[in-house]
Scaffold this active site. Structure first.
Site, short mmCIF file in Angstrom:
data_model
loop_
_atom_site.label_atom_id
_atom_site.label_comp_id
_atom_site.label_asym_id
_atom_site.label_seq_id
_atom_site.Cartn_x
_atom_site.Cartn_y
_atom_site.Cartn_z
N ARG A 27 -7.55 -19.93 -39.38
CA ARG A 27 -7.21 -20.83 -38.27
C ARG A 27 -6.69 -22.17 -38.77
NH1 ARG A 27 -12.52 -19.74 -34.50
NH2 ARG A 27 -12.12 -17.53 -34.07
N ARG A 31 -6.46 -26.05 -33.23
CA ARG A 31 -6.82 -27.17 -32.36
C ARG A 31 -7.32 -28.41 -33.09
NH1 ARG A 31 -10.88 -24.43 -28.32
NH2 ARG A 31 -11.25 -23.13 -30.17
N ARG A 40 0.84 -27.23 -27.75
CA ARG A 40 0.25 -26.29 -26.79
C ARG A 40 0.34 -26.85 -25.37
NH1 ARG A 40 -5.54 -23.05 -26.97
NH2 ARG A 40 -5.58 -22.47 -24.77
N ASP A 77 -2.48 -13.63 -32.14
CA ASP A 77 -3.84 -13.33 -31.69
C ASP A 77 -4.12 -11.85 -31.94
OD1 ASP A 77 -5.92 -12.57 -29.30
OD2 ASP A 77 -6.15 -14.64 -29.95
N TYR A 154 -13.68 -5.83 -27.14
CA TYR A 154 -13.05 -6.58 -26.05
C TYR A 154 -12.52 -5.63 -24.97
CZ TYR A 154 -13.13 -10.79 -28.96
OH TYR A 154 -13.54 -11.86 -29.73
#
Length: 361
Positions: A27, A31, A40, A77, A154
């Site tokens: 990552r 963020r 974003r 992703d 998921y």
């Protein structure tokens, strides 16, 4: 293809000599960087970034403009595959990734759409090729996918269930293992094709993220996760355009399953921070490279503490005389609250203290 200007990552993953330990961070584009948050916001959503090859390229390159990293990793992703299969991926502000439809029975399984990565996930392949051109062979580009088991969690629970341990997926494992195996086998096909397409688009190394493998018992892990990843690795080309394509498997909580990884045919194992590299090395010997494994929370401390902990990780792996093959990374993804200057301190500590472990005389 022209040779890489910096091939430390590839060489380390193949357990070949390097002048210092290579470093990249899971990552690393994300963020914690203000430029990412700004882009974003302009894009409107996370998926808008992922599905726009030019924006995905820009995000991928953002940390490289700040830090002297030894690899770039595709910005995307793991859930692009189930989304392309027709489950309807969306992101909830409080729950994270969610699916409009889930897999509960054989009928749901039969409705999954077979995917052609070069058509159904064309935006990913376009991002890979765009990033490769932008990198100009300075450092390698890592492509990735989620493991079949992690994707299945998921797809069965609908997403957003990580805090509860994906109870529906774990229930299916025991109540209807035939259905779960059928889903996993579909995902083996999809992930294999997806990663091959990334290689053809320009990826120079690959990672398979088995984020939720640690939820399983050792026996269930071997059957429902590790064997499925081994099937994928067996289908991947070892070389492309005359270059070796190393593969890394990362399982959170995977230390207990290390012997099985040797048989899986992978090149390297990513370890979380609960593992000790010296213990892992004693198990795998010189058969696999190891990636990791600083606790991400250490990046919330001082630069002095970061340096101290980096030195501990390097010492735990050891020197060239006890075997090549260490890639420095965090034991999981960098968190959004990490100050960028602490990322810089991490990289500087690795660059400063790792060369001593690679001296041959």
């Amino acid at each position: 293809m022209p040779p890489l200007q910096n091939d430390r990552l590839i060489r380390a993953l193949l357990r070949q000599p390097v002048d210092r330990t290579p470093i990249w961070v899971m990552r690393q584009a994300g963020r914690y960087l203000p430029e990412y948050r700004q882009l974003r916001a302009q894009a409107g959503s996370f998926m808008a970034l992922c599905q726009n090859p030019e924006l995905a390229c820009e995000v991928t390159l953002q940390p490289l403009a700040r830090f002297d990293l030894d690899a770039a990793i595709l910005f995307s992703d793991i859930l692009t595959i189930p989304d392309a299969m027709g489950l309807g991926l969306y992101f909830s502000p409080n729950e994270g990734p969610m699916f409009e439809r889930t897999i509960t029975c054989e009928k749901d399984l039969l409705q999954l759409k077979p995917i052609d990565p070069n058509q159904d996930l064309r935006y990913v392949m376009d991002a890979v090729s765009t990033i490769r051109r932008a990198l100009q062979n300075r450092i390698p580009l890592i492509g990735f996918a989620g493991s079949p088991w992690t994707l299945a969690t998921y797809m069965i629970d609908g997403g957003g269930a990580s805090k509860k341990g994906f109870p529906k997926a774990q229930t299916m494992l025991y109540s209807n293992p035939k259905l779960l195996h059928a889903l996993l086998d579909k995902l083996v096909d999809a992930v294999s094709d997806y990663l091959v397409a990334q290689i053809e688009a320009g990826a120079q190394a690959l990672m398979i993220f088995d984020t939720w493998g640690g939820l399983l018992t050792p026996a269930a892990y071997e059957t429902f996760s590790q064997q499925k990843m081994a099937e994928i690795v067996a289908r991947l080309p070892k070389n492309h355009d005359g270059q070796r394509i190393p593969v890394v498997l990362f399982t959170k909580g995977g230390m207990r399953n290390l012997p099985g990884f040797v048989a899986a045919g992978t090149d390297a194992i990513g370890l979380d921070w609960t593992a000790d590299l010296s213990d892992a090395k004693a198990i795998v010997g010189n058969q696999l490279a190891l990636q990791g494994n600083l606790n991400p929370n250490i990046l919330l401390s001082s630069s002095e503490t970061i340096e101290t902990e980096v030195k501990k990780v390097l010492a735990s792996y050891g020197n060239v005389h006890s075997g090549q093959g260490h890639v420095f990374n965090l034991g999981h993804g960098i968190t959004p609250d990490v100050p960028p200057e602490n990322m810089a301190a991490l990289i500087e500590a690795v660059k400063q203290h790792s060369p001593q472990y690679h001296q041959t005389n």
